[in-house]
Every structure is written in structure tokens, then in C-alpha cells.
Design an enzyme around this catalytic site. Structure first.
Site, PDB file in Angstrom:
ATOM      1  N   CYS A  84      56.662   3.881  94.109  1.00 39.42           N
ATOM      2  CA  CYS A  84      55.974   2.436  93.811  1.00 39.42           C
ATOM      3  C   CYS A  84      57.010   1.492  94.101  1.00 39.42           C
ATOM      4  CB  CYS A  84      55.205   2.468  92.669  1.00 39.42           C
ATOM      5  SG  CYS A  84      56.142   2.955  91.043  1.00 39.42           S
ATOM      6  N   HIS A 129      55.362   1.634  86.180  1.00 42.65           N
ATOM      7  CA  HIS A 129      55.117   1.607  87.429  1.00 42.65           C
ATOM      8  C   HIS A 129      54.981   0.229  87.971  1.00 42.65           C
ATOM      9  CE1 HIS A 129      52.128   2.411  90.723  1.00 42.65           C
ATOM     10  NE2 HIS A 129      51.346   1.425  90.404  1.00 42.65           N
TER      11      HIS A 129
END
Length: 444
Positions: free
Chosen positions: A97, A392
Site C-alpha cells: 500500500c 495502512h
């Protein structure tokens, strides 16, 4: 005897390319209004000529045409609307990510988009062939503007980064900012933006300047103690709500505020004193067309920790006050104002005479030239949720005037309020008005 060529002045217009001559650039520049006038005149002349019976009917007569119902139906039936391109999700290939958000910011950077979509770097013609980051960017834009909507897996891009930067190899979670810097180092041989560092001797006021190229600006979020005197902020388009503590403007103020050096950190070349007290101040010598900021949320001094403080940032940012030219102009204004008010006085200490006041007034008026504004528009934001090692990355990017939320393979519409209310980790701004020839812009 050969005739000497005439030194004719430059042509003010270039009809074939719809260009107007710019005295400052010393070159022709494209003008949209001039093109509109040119096209309308060509059409008008065609209409006039078509009304005259030409010998032999060599020229087709001009006839205005409007699509009827039948023609309009045929056009509609034979026309296919092209899919909305440039908006696509990216597959997470195992804790990637951090890479996906940076690639999305690259894709939605209007200058990178124009560069690669205009075939400035073609992977088919590149002589490097292997591990070329320019070729990877070219392929990335090709994928995003192919019209395909399913998420794309940038495996080749990831492999090339592994080959060029061993620190990023492997499937462990990496820092998005480190990936950003590493990718830029591969894409650009050098950055056109320059940071100016001025060290001022407090004994003789001598200024020593140093210049360093930069790729981005990393800003501290922890407030530091500093003097409040001499702070004269020029906010421009920066809203009041984006000013003050915990704002991007406040972080920039701290970043460019004069810093007092220790007595053993500076030797003045003018007054010849070693260990002289001095102040150091940073400013933008050459301001780049794209600005990227990292808000330093991760600390490693006393163990790993993350700063969750929300930093307010504007949709439009005025960087004028942080440039070296604006700082120089401000200094000249202050000196002229002091001379005009007679605060400096003459060498004998007598008040200023009317003639000196007049000259000081002229100097002040000369220093009050308009400061060039450097207004930037926000086009991408990177956020980090969770803890340092288990978090994240997501992003917001602006596409065709609309904001979108980008979470790996998921793409959804977002509002500007959602973007500005997010806890940003990285911010990307593009200059609202680009220079005609950026590498040759006037420098101080």
C-alpha cells in the site's frame, strides 16, 4: 557589392502557429485568443470568397452545414463514448500500500501526466532497456489511460524498485515517503528546485548563503520555542482557519524562522571573528512547479511512536513569503521605511533633511514593487492509519475536478471536506500558473 542584410525587428506575431512575440521570453508564445481570432478570420474569408464566382470553379464554394435529424441520429449511432481514463485501482501485492499511494500521486500529477502522455519518454525507444524508471512510468500511464477499469498490479514497477534500491526489497511494510524519495531519485537526475540557507553574522550583519537542491520539504509537527518578534505573515490565499498552531502555515513558519547558531558553529569571513554568534534562515531560492510536503509523524528518538496531531492545510497555498526574493524585498522595504522615518539618522546624529527624506521616499516606492505570487493548488494527499509497523496507507487525488478516495483496489468519490479533514502524512501541490521556461526563470 553585396547588399547588407537589414536588421528587421522581430515579428510581433507568427500566424502559422498562432504565436505572439514576448519581449521578456525573447520568443513566440502560443495565445489561445489569437488562435480564435485567426480561425474566425479564415472562416470569414472562406465565406466571402465562396460568394464570388471563381474562374473554372477551382475552389469549392463554402456552404454552412447543420446536422438534421437524420444526420444527428447517424452521428449518435456511430459514435462511441470513450471510457473515463486515468482513474484505476491498484492491487495490493503483499503490504505494498505504501507504493500504491505514491504511484497514484504520480499518476494524478498533471505535469507528469502531460510529460508521459505526450510521449516524452517512450519505453519502445528507450536505450536503457532494463531497470529504467522512466519506462516504468511510461507503462504505468499507458495502463491507467487504456480504458481498462479492473485493478492493475504494478509488478514490473515494484521489481524495478527492488533492483535499484535494495533497502526497499522484500514484502515488509515500507515508509511511503522513503519510497517516494527513492522513486524520484530514479526518475530525475536532479531537481530544479533549490533551497537557500542564509547565515547572518550578528556582529557585522554579513550574510553567507548556501544553496541545496531539494526533492521535498519535511516539516516537524512538534512546536518549538522561538521569539515572536519580527513575524510579519503574508497569508494571501491561505485561509485564517488554516493559520495558527497545528497548521501547515505554522509548520512552514517554524521551518523558515531564523535559528540562532551556537558560538562555535560559525566563523564570519567579513569581520574575521571566530566563534561569532549568528542566525541561520531557510528560504526557497527557486520554487518548483510541484511542491511535496512530508509531515513528520513518525519519531524514533525515544522509541518508535507516531504523532496523531491533525494538521490543517488549505486547498490553495501561497508560498510567496517563503521565497528568497520576497524576503529580500521585505528587507529592502524595512530599510527604506527606517530611512524615511529618520530612525537611522545621519552620521552626526542630526535629523534627516527634506532632500534626504525625498530620496528615501523614492527608495521606498522603488522597493514596493509587486511581489510575484506563488499560488499552489492541492492535488493529492496521503494518509496513514494505525500504528507505525502495522498501519495502512490510503490516498486522496483530484481527477477532472473531482476528489477520489484511493484505497488499493478500491476507488470511490470523495468530497473536498473529507480531504481537508484528514490527518495528512504527505501533501502534494501544483503551481497554479506555470512559468514559460522554468529552467531559465529569473533567479536572485
Amino acid at each position: 557589392m553585396a547588399k547588407q542584410p537589414h536588421n528587421y525587428p522581430p515579428r510581433p506575431i507568427e500566424i502559422s502557429r498562432c504565436g505572439l512575440y514576448c519581449n521578456q521570453c525573447k520568443d513566440f508564445v502560443y495565445d489561445r485568443d489569437f488562435e480564435g481570432i485567426y480561425n474566425s478570420e479564415v472562416l470569414r474569408n472562406s465565406e466571402i470568397i465562396s460568394m464570388v464566382q471563381e474562374p473554372g470553379q477551382k475552389r469549392a464554394r463554402y456552404v454552412k452545414w447543420h446536422a438534421g435529424n437524420k444526420e444527428a441520429a447517424l452521428i449518435k449511432a456511430g459514435t462511441k463514448l470513450k471510457a473515463c481514463q486515468g482513474l484505476r485501482g491498484l492491487r495490493n501485492m503483499g503490504s505494498t500500500c505504501f507504493m500504491n499511494v505514491i504511484l497514484q500521486c504520480f499518476i494524478h500529477n498533471p505535469l507528469l501526466r502531460n510529460y508521459f502522455l505526450s510521449d516524452q519518454h517512450s519505453s519502445k525507444r528507450c536505450e536503457v532497456k532494463t531497470d529504467c524508471m522512466g519506462c516504468e512510468m511510461d507503462q504505468l500511464f499507458t495502463q491507467f489511460y487504456s480504458g481498462v477499469k479492473v485493478p492493475y498490479g504494478p509488478c514490473s514497477f515494484l521489481h524495478t524498485m527492488w533492483m535499484s534500491s535494495s533497502d526497499l526489497a522484500g514484502y515488509a511494510q515500507q515508509d511511503a515517503h522513503e519510497f517516494f524519495i527513492s522513486a524520484l531519485n530514479q526518475i530525475h537526475a536532479k531537481s530544479p528546485s533549490v533551497l537557500q540557507s542564509d547565515v547572518t553574522c550578528l556582529n557585522c550583519a554579513n550574510v553567507t548563503s548556501a544553496f541545496d537542491p531539494i526533492l521535498d520539504i519535511s516539516l516537524d509537527l512538534r512546536p518549538t520555542k522561538r521569539s515572536k518578534s519580527g513575524v510579519n505573515k503574508i497569508r494571501g490565499v491561505n485561509d485564517d482557519k488554516n493559520d495558527g498552531p497545528n497548521s501547515l502555515a505554522d509548520c512552514l513558519d517554524r521551518y523558515t524562522h531564523p535559528e540562532k547558531l551556537g558560538t562555535n558553529e560559525y566563523n564570519c569571513s567579513k569581520c574575521g571573528k571566530t566563534g561569532q554568534e549568528a542566525t541561520k534562515q531557510l528560504s526557497m531560492k527557486v520554487i518548483p512547479p510541484v511542491l511535496s510536503f512530508q509531515l513528520k509523524r513518525f519519531e524514533h528518538s525515544m522509541g518508535a511512536s507516531k504523532i496523531e496531531t491533525k494538521i490543517r492545510f488549505p486547498a490553495q497555498l501561497d508560498m510567496t513569503q517563503y521565497t528568497a526574493s520576497a524576503r529580500k524585498l521585505k528587507k529592502n522595504k524595512l530599510a527604506a521605511q527606517q530611512k524615511l522615518n529618520g530612525t537611522s539618522g545621519s552620521e552626526s546624529g542630526s535629523p534627516s533633511t527634506p532632500s534626504s527624506t525625498t530620496s528615501s521616499s523614492s527608495a521606498l516606492n522603488a522597493s514596493l514593487e509587486p511581489i510575484p505570487t506563488y499560488v499552489y493548488n492541492l492535488f493529492a494527499v496521503i494518509n496513514h492509519q494505525g500504528k507505525m509497523d502495522t498501519g495502512h496507507y490510503t490516498a486522496f487525488a483530484k481527477h477532472r475536478g473531482e476528489w477520489f478516495s484511493l484505497d488499493d483496489h478500491k476507488v470511490s468519490l470523495a468530497s473536498q471536506k473529507e480531504v481537508l479533514d484528514s490527518k495528512a502524512y504527505m501533501l502534494f501541490y501544483v503551481k497554479q500558473n506555470l512559468d514559460y521556461d522554468f529552467p531559465n526563470t529569473i533567479r536572485d
